[in-house]
Motif scaffolding. Sequence first.
Motif, short mmCIF file in Angstrom:
data_model
loop_
_atom_site.label_atom_id
_atom_site.label_comp_id
_atom_site.label_asym_id
_atom_site.label_seq_id
_atom_site.Cartn_x
_atom_site.Cartn_y
_atom_site.Cartn_z
N SER A 146 -3.27 15.34 11.85
CA SER A 146 -2.85 14.34 10.86
C SER A 146 -1.39 13.94 11.05
CB SER A 146 -3.06 14.89 9.45
OG SER A 146 -4.43 15.16 9.21
N ALA A 147 -0.59 14.89 11.57
CA ALA A 147 0.83 14.61 11.80
C ALA A 147 1.08 13.96 13.16
CB ALA A 147 1.63 15.90 11.68
N GLY A 148 0.01 13.76 13.94
CA GLY A 148 0.17 13.04 15.19
C GLY A 148 -0.02 13.83 16.46
N ALA A 149 -0.37 15.10 16.35
CA ALA A 149 -0.58 15.92 17.55
C ALA A 149 -1.86 15.52 18.26
CB ALA A 149 -0.62 17.40 17.19
N ILE A 150 -1.87 15.73 19.57
CA ILE A 150 -3.09 15.59 20.35
C ILE A 150 -3.88 16.89 20.19
CG2 ILE A 150 -4.03 15.31 22.68
CD1 ILE A 150 -1.21 14.10 23.39
N VAL A 151 -5.12 16.82 19.77
CA VAL A 151 -5.96 18.01 19.69
C VAL A 151 -6.81 18.05 20.96
CG1 VAL A 151 -7.77 19.23 18.44
CG2 VAL A 151 -5.98 18.01 17.18
N ALA A 152 -6.50 19.00 21.83
CA ALA A 152 -7.19 19.10 23.11
C ALA A 152 -8.58 19.69 22.90
CB ALA A 152 -6.39 19.98 24.06
N PRO A 153 -9.54 19.32 23.75
CA PRO A 153 -10.89 19.86 23.60
C PRO A 153 -11.03 21.30 24.09
CG PRO A 153 -10.78 18.38 25.48
CD PRO A 153 -9.45 18.28 24.79
N SER A 154 -10.02 21.80 24.82
CA SER A 154 -10.10 23.15 25.36
C SER A 154 -8.70 23.62 25.75
CB SER A 154 -10.99 23.17 26.61
OG SER A 154 -10.41 22.37 27.63
N ALA A 155 -8.58 24.94 25.96
CA ALA A 155 -7.31 25.47 26.48
C ALA A 155 -7.02 24.89 27.86
CB ALA A 155 -7.38 26.99 26.52
N GLN A 156 -8.07 24.72 28.65
CA GLN A 156 -7.94 24.13 29.97
C GLN A 156 -7.27 22.76 29.89
OE1 GLN A 156 -8.79 25.08 33.16
NE2 GLN A 156 -8.27 23.08 34.01
N ALA A 157 -7.69 21.95 28.93
CA ALA A 157 -7.12 20.61 28.78
C ALA A 157 -5.64 20.65 28.43
CB ALA A 157 -7.91 19.84 27.72
N VAL A 158 -5.23 21.65 27.64
CA VAL A 158 -3.81 21.80 27.31
C VAL A 158 -3.00 22.02 28.59
CG1 VAL A 158 -2.10 23.19 26.10
CG2 VAL A 158 -4.27 22.66 24.99
N PHE A 159 -3.48 22.91 29.44
CA PHE A 159 -2.76 23.19 30.69
C PHE A 159 -2.75 21.99 31.62
CE2 PHE A 159 -2.99 27.56 29.34
CZ PHE A 159 -1.89 28.16 29.92
N GLU A 160 -3.80 21.20 31.59
CA GLU A 160 -3.84 20.01 32.43
C GLU A 160 -2.82 18.97 32.00
OE1 GLU A 160 -7.87 18.74 32.19
OE2 GLU A 160 -8.63 20.26 33.58
N ASP A 164 -6.57 37.24 26.79
CA ASP A 164 -7.43 37.35 27.97
C ASP A 164 -8.65 36.44 27.85
OD1 ASP A 164 -6.03 39.03 29.66
OD2 ASP A 164 -6.89 40.87 28.83
N ALA A 165 -9.27 36.44 26.66
CA ALA A 165 -10.49 35.65 26.46
C ALA A 165 -10.22 34.16 26.65
CB ALA A 165 -11.07 35.90 25.07
N VAL A 166 -9.10 33.68 26.13
CA VAL A 166 -8.78 32.26 26.24
C VAL A 166 -8.36 31.91 27.67
CG1 VAL A 166 -7.16 30.47 25.52
CG2 VAL A 166 -8.21 31.97 23.80
N LEU A 167 -7.50 32.73 28.26
CA LEU A 167 -7.00 32.40 29.60
C LEU A 167 -8.07 32.53 30.68
CD1 LEU A 167 -4.15 31.39 30.36
CD2 LEU A 167 -4.33 32.32 28.05
N MET A 168 -9.13 33.28 30.40
CA MET A 168 -10.24 33.35 31.34
C MET A 168 -10.93 32.00 31.48
SD MET A 168 -12.10 37.03 30.64
CE MET A 168 -13.57 36.51 31.52
N THR A 169 -10.77 31.13 30.49
CA THR A 169 -11.40 29.81 30.53
C THR A 169 -10.55 28.78 31.25
OG1 THR A 169 -10.44 29.02 28.43
CG2 THR A 169 -12.45 30.33 28.29
N VAL A 170 -9.36 29.18 31.68
CA VAL A 170 -8.42 28.25 32.32
C VAL A 170 -8.46 28.44 33.83
CG1 VAL A 170 -5.99 27.58 32.52
CG2 VAL A 170 -6.94 28.21 30.28
N ASP A 171 -8.65 27.36 34.55
CA ASP A 171 -8.63 27.38 36.01
C ASP A 171 -7.21 27.74 36.47
OD1 ASP A 171 -8.59 26.84 38.73
OD2 ASP A 171 -9.75 24.99 38.56
N PRO A 172 -7.06 28.79 37.29
CA PRO A 172 -5.72 29.17 37.76
C PRO A 172 -4.95 28.02 38.39
CG PRO A 172 -7.30 30.87 38.32
CD PRO A 172 -8.08 29.72 37.77
#
Length: 319
Positions: free
Chosen positions: A55-69, A85-93
């Motif tokens: 509501s304040a204007g942030a981009i809500v990413a669909p995944s942790a991966q998208a944040v890193f991209e 660990d659980a979240v970072l396992m979903t992120v492509d190195p």
Amino acid sequence: MNAHPWLSSTPQTTTSPVGFIGLGLMGSAMAANLQKHVPLAVWNRTLTACDPLRSAGAIVAPSAQAVFEDAAVVFIMLSDEIAIDAVLMTVDPDSIRGRIVVLMSTVAPSFSEEFGHRVREAGGNYVEAPVSGSRQPAIDGTLVSMLAGDDSALDDVEPLIRTMCTTAFRCGTVPSALTMKLAVNTFLITLVTGLAEAFHFAETNDLDPDLLRSILDVGPMASAVSRAKSAKITAEDWTPHAAIPDVLKNSRLVQGHAQRTGNAAPLMEVCTALYAEAESLGRSGDDMAAVIAALRQRTRAAKGARASPYDLNEGGHHD
């Protein structure tokens, strides 16, 4: 010219957002302050926690991966090592390459050291940035940050940290910031536990808790923490600023690190037991000042134990 182009009062001119993963009690308030200065991309395992920032204007990413991209700098404020660990396992190195990963969670120094190694192996840079403070300082932007990492990465990250914290201290190389945080927490946890015991002593000796609070608030031992927690205890206001389970987690981290390094930590052993007892009494949703419930329960149990021989010997009859 601004040395940090993302740190601007007009973030619309910035092409790359800053990432923030983990919007719990502390993280949501910290991200809100950061968003006042930079474009922000956020993600949280419970997506509804993103709504106020959206509501304040942030981009809500669909995944942790998208944040890193999307982000060159990614802050992580997840609850514990398992969640990280659980979240970072979903992120492509490959998505970590060229990024600065800033861990603000309070975790074991040994975990941070190993996590930093994984980030660097993936081609990223790693910064520790745990904070001292609770929910209200997080809202006010008055947290204290402890930083560790390469100087070049710290130079890039520190202006962002200062949007959430009034002070930032450079502690050296990883994991010195998290080790320092455990030292700070040792004082905080023993302070609040001692304060709770003082009020419990007063109430069991029929002293006025409001009078005790007034004396402590103007005395040489007074601090922002003691005043805030004294107010909570006297009002029986357990709205969490630092909740019992979080304090128990921190207490166990201190105790575990002390065991690994061989230093004595007798006060923290007692505190760990008391916060575990408070949690078992159903106080998980309460502020750490509610540790007084564990002290009250111990007193009741001790009085009951003293009464038992009389009850047994006299057949349970009282004059």
